[in-house]
Design an enzyme around this catalytic site. Sequence first.
Site: not given
Ligand code: PSU
Ligand code: MN
Length: 302
Positions: A27, A87, A140, A142, A144, A161
Amino acid sequence: MSYELPIRPSTEVADALADNAPVVALESTVYSNLGLPSPDNENALNRCIESIRAAGAVPAVTAVFDGELRAGLEDNEYDRILGQATKAAERDLPVAIGQKWPVGATTVSASLAIAQATGIHVFATGGIGGVHRGSEVTGDISADLGAIARHGVATISAGAKSFLDLPKTLEALETLGATVIGWQTDVLPAFTARETPYAIPYRIDDLAELAAITNAQLGFGRGLLIANPVPIEDALDQSVHDAALEEALAEVDKAGIAGAKVTPFVLAHIANASGGASVPANISLVANNAGLAGRLAAQLCD
Ligand code: PSU
Ligand code: MN
């Protein structure tokens, strides 16, 4: 009427795919201003690329440049993702293309879409997004998670995370049909922490077995999540982490942050509140994931 994506693999990636040689997608959000602070972002990117090459695979950093989807960058192009970027999750890609965004930094979901469209089957990230705490109110979750299940690509991450609702994240992956594998672990790692109390259904210790499972899931045209704990010597001290997380979550509430801004905001605050201690752990885990992805990609090509 036929539709065609503006998608460009680098020459090296195109050659490798034509030769059936191993390729690993990465990514770009984590390396941009939305992820790690400078110059740690560049260090992390270099270490990921080295780890993939050391395993005999070709790195394919994904990004959107001037409205074009990219899989693999030329040496003089890396600077573009290390700076100011927008993003780009999977849902943003059509807009990034149509509006010709100069620099779109791909999240996990966008990277998986680009990998799938390019024919790359292995992808490495740091920690995936998932179900946020309080999702029963905010909704919310993700993108992903759906992308991991839907695309025929293996995702290697250090679990999810730590600021997420991890049990709900595992439940969501199950619902979506994403196989979750613990690489040499029985429990879900949480990014800078090697362990959580949450069991993963399958532990695998052997690379050939991991490749056989991956191969089968790719046969269904679907994806899986391989959870790879942060190297023990670089894991963040749990009490430092817990204090930093609490502070970061309080900041999110106070600032009224929502949507796509939540993850970059929380990560930056954890880095601050831990006095920068989360950063070396973050770099180490993302490079470690890239290395395992390289070895898996090589094994799949054998
Ligand atoms: N892990 C990290 N740093 C990041 C991310 C993940 O250490 O910046 C990013 C990844 O690109 C992941 C995104 O897909 O955060 C998820 O964002 P959201 O929770 O908005 O879906
Ligand atoms: Mn989100």
